[in-house]
Design a protein around this motif. Structure first.
Motif, mmCIF file in Angstrom:
data_model
loop_
_atom_site.group_PDB
_atom_site.id
_atom_site.type_symbol
_atom_site.label_atom_id
_atom_site.label_comp_id
_atom_site.label_asym_id
_atom_site.label_seq_id
_atom_site.Cartn_x
_atom_site.Cartn_y
_atom_site.Cartn_z
ATOM 1 N N ILE A 125 73.263 -43.782 0.694
ATOM 2 C CA ILE A 125 73.528 -42.338 0.722
ATOM 3 C C ILE A 125 72.341 -41.571 0.127
ATOM 4 O O ILE A 125 71.882 -40.577 0.701
ATOM 5 C CB ILE A 125 74.833 -42.003 -0.036
ATOM 6 C CG1 ILE A 125 76.029 -42.545 0.750
ATOM 7 C CG2 ILE A 125 74.975 -40.496 -0.260
ATOM 8 C CD1 ILE A 125 77.343 -42.507 0.004
ATOM 9 N N TRP A 128 69.518 -41.552 2.501
ATOM 10 C CA TRP A 128 69.862 -40.615 3.586
ATOM 11 C C TRP A 128 69.599 -39.171 3.155
ATOM 12 O O TRP A 128 69.044 -38.366 3.917
ATOM 13 C CB TRP A 128 71.335 -40.842 3.949
ATOM 14 C CG TRP A 128 71.841 -40.086 5.131
ATOM 15 C CD1 TRP A 128 71.575 -40.337 6.446
ATOM 16 C CD2 TRP A 128 72.744 -38.964 5.105
ATOM 17 N NE1 TRP A 128 72.248 -39.435 7.237
ATOM 18 C CE2 TRP A 128 72.980 -38.584 6.439
ATOM 19 C CE3 TRP A 128 73.375 -38.254 4.088
ATOM 20 C CZ2 TRP A 128 73.804 -37.529 6.797
ATOM 21 C CZ3 TRP A 128 74.211 -37.199 4.430
ATOM 22 C CH2 TRP A 128 74.416 -36.839 5.768
ATOM 23 N N LEU A 129 69.962 -38.845 1.925
ATOM 24 C CA LEU A 129 69.698 -37.484 1.427
ATOM 25 C C LEU A 129 68.195 -37.195 1.406
ATOM 26 O O LEU A 129 67.750 -36.112 1.797
ATOM 27 C CB LEU A 129 70.283 -37.289 0.014
ATOM 28 C CG LEU A 129 71.803 -37.359 -0.145
ATOM 29 C CD1 LEU A 129 72.182 -37.103 -1.610
ATOM 30 C CD2 LEU A 129 72.528 -36.370 0.750
ATOM 31 N N SER A 188 82.255 -39.608 2.293
ATOM 32 C CA SER A 188 81.761 -39.545 3.682
ATOM 33 C C SER A 188 81.970 -38.135 4.245
ATOM 34 O O SER A 188 81.142 -37.638 5.012
ATOM 35 C CB SER A 188 82.452 -40.591 4.555
ATOM 36 O OG SER A 188 83.825 -40.323 4.707
ATOM 37 N N CYS A 191 79.275 -35.785 3.070
ATOM 38 C CA CYS A 191 78.055 -36.057 3.853
ATOM 39 C C CYS A 191 78.181 -35.466 5.255
ATOM 40 O O CYS A 191 77.221 -34.924 5.811
ATOM 41 C CB CYS A 191 77.796 -37.561 3.946
ATOM 42 S SG CYS A 191 77.355 -38.314 2.372
ATOM 43 N N TYR A 195 75.727 -32.783 7.104
ATOM 44 C CA TYR A 195 75.152 -33.108 8.415
ATOM 45 C C TYR A 195 75.407 -31.995 9.429
ATOM 46 O O TYR A 195 74.517 -31.581 10.161
ATOM 47 C CB TYR A 195 75.773 -34.436 8.862
ATOM 48 C CG TYR A 195 75.542 -34.824 10.289
ATOM 49 C CD1 TYR A 195 74.355 -35.429 10.682
ATOM 50 C CD2 TYR A 195 76.528 -34.618 11.251
ATOM 51 C CE1 TYR A 195 74.153 -35.804 11.999
ATOM 52 C CE2 TYR A 195 76.339 -34.988 12.557
ATOM 53 C CZ TYR A 195 75.154 -35.578 12.937
ATOM 54 O OH TYR A 195 74.959 -35.938 14.235
ATOM 55 N N PRO A 220 77.734 -35.044 -3.039
ATOM 56 C CA PRO A 220 78.610 -35.965 -2.305
ATOM 57 C C PRO A 220 79.171 -37.081 -3.180
ATOM 58 O O PRO A 220 80.271 -37.559 -2.936
ATOM 59 C CB PRO A 220 77.719 -36.527 -1.197
ATOM 60 C CG PRO A 220 76.325 -36.199 -1.573
ATOM 61 C CD PRO A 220 76.347 -35.060 -2.530
#
Ligand SMILES: [Zn+2]
Length: 428
Positions: A125, A128-129, A188, A191, A195, A220
């Motif tokens: 995560i 991803w950020l 999730s 996130c 997104y 998150p």
């Protein structure tokens, strides 16, 4: 034409022997109108703390060893085989989930949905950020909120079009996920909201309007230590991982640690609701208090959305007492019912609107609703505040399989859109 492609692979956490053995445990739903009495009876039978998953005026969901389940009259088994239900929530394939690819194409600004096919661990995560910050540099800043007991970073994503002409007051919506470690769907979903806001900005009228007129602060994973622990040791861990005064008991319930009507919900450090010895003892709550009031002091928080699971509920303040009436109750109800309607229109799922104090049972036992993030934010910083308890209603409970990530993300996002419209409504 220049085309940069970033890729990362997830070298997985091994689900090994370190995991708490939960074989032989079951989740029971027991109908009762006196949940406190029932929980006490079960404690007697078991001879220790019982993991209560949910309770309300009609029933209690409890995770108990099979022999206790057979001794409790009226146990309707919701989850027969806890072990396999747990395994289903981790990324499938092998216990070593290597090679999952997620790619971000900077040139086309495409973020592939593969990220939402499975639940993701903390490192994935955070990576991803970082990639989002690289992909949308003009919209995203990653900010450091504080450090946890085990030395992990608490990170916030500040999403802003920085359009101070259209948003001179720095009107902001705050979204938090993962305050309780085992509520993976809340992580999730946070996130998923990030997104959608980012990928739709500039492409879709509504998101363009939201980001031009509002800033978003999204955390998150509010409880990084607890979340990491659910991946490596105990899928059902709820609190943070802080040392308490009792050497064998770890963890403070962050959602009982905020300094608003803090009463020390449970004085037993081993209990799931332990709120610490003093307010803000949970480092995450303390860091958050500093961050929101010092680092973000110029921002006017118009909305606070705290994501949890499960039970499909929209809860409005206050949690600590049913006698304390929130200001603007009528509008708060309009907001809550509006969010419920947005969800129903999106997915057909029904979410119940009620006061957080009813959900917590604080009218039955004072203290059960003390020190919540919802009350704290509503009282001190946020004009509007709600807690959204996501799916489901108990069939999977905290162990919602990954195929629900996108459907739940979509319905919760519909609720967020309603929240944005509500805040941007000039008549309020
Ligand atoms: Zn929760």
């Amino acid at each position: 034409m220049f085309k940069a492609l970033l890729a990362f692979s997830v070298l997985g956490t091994t689900l090994g022997n370190a995991h708490t053995d939960l074989s032989g445990q079951k989740v029971c739903r027991i109908y009762t109108n006196d949940s406190s009495k029932l929980v006490e009876e079960m404690r007697q039978v078991y001879g220790g703390e019982i993991d209560i998953w949910a309770k309300n005026e009609e029933f209690v969901d409890a995770c108990v060893p099979a022999d206790v389940a057979s001794q409790v009259s009226g146990c309707n088994v919701m989850i027969e085989d806890l072990d396999s239900a747990i395994k289903e929530t981790y990324p499938q394939g092998t216990t070593q989930f290597s090679g999952v690819q997620s790619t971000f194409d900077i040139a086309t600004r495409k973020v592939h949905d593969i990220f939402f096919e499975e639940f993701r661990d903390l490192d994935t995560i955070y990576t991803w950020l970082d990639l989002l910050a690289l992909t949308f540099p003009e919209l995203v800043k990653i900010e450091w909120v504080g450090q946890t007991f085990e030395g992990r970073d608490m990170k916030a994503l500040h999403i802003s079009a920085d359009n101070r002409e259209m948003n001179p007051d720095k009107k902001t919506i705050v979204i938090t996920g993962g305050v309780h470690a085992r509520e993976w769907i809340s992580v999730s979903t946070a996130c998923y909201m990030i997104y959608n806001l980012l990928t739709k900005y500039g492409n879709n009228k509504k998101e363009t309007k939201y980001l031009n007129h509002l800033d978003f602060l999204v955390i998150p994973v509010f409880n990084p230590d607890g979340y990491a622990y659910t991946w490596t040791h105990d899928r059902l861990w709820r609190k943070n991982r802080q040392q308490t005064y009792f050497p064998r008991c770890f963890g403070i319930d962050i959602d009982h640690s905020f300094d608003f009507h803090w009463t020390g919900a449970e004085d037993i450090p081993c209990s799931e609701d332990y709120g610490g010895d003093s307010p803000f003892e949970a480092l995450e709550a303390e860091s958050w208090n500093n961050y929101i009031n010092e680092t973000k002091s110029e921002y006017t928080i118009h909305g606070y959305l705290d994501l949890h699971s499960y039970s499909q509920e929209i809860l409005y303040p206050y949690a600590y007492s049913c006698e304390a009436l929130p200001r603007d109750l009528e509008n708060l109800l309009e907001l809550s019912y509006g969010m419920a309607k947005a969800i129903r229109n999106k997915s057909g799922k029904s979410y119940t609107v009620l006061s957080s104090c009813q959900d917590r049972g604080s009218d039955l036992k004072p203290g059960l609703g003390s020190g919540s993030a919802l009350d704290y934010m509503y009282h001190h910083r946020a004009h509007w505040a709600v807690q959204l308890k996501l799916r489901d209603t108990g069939n999977h409970g905290f162990l919602l399989p990954p195929k629900y990530i996108v459907p739940v993300g979509n319905e919760a996002y519909a609720a967020l859109r309603y929240f944005c419209e509500f805040i941007l409504n000039p008549e309020l």
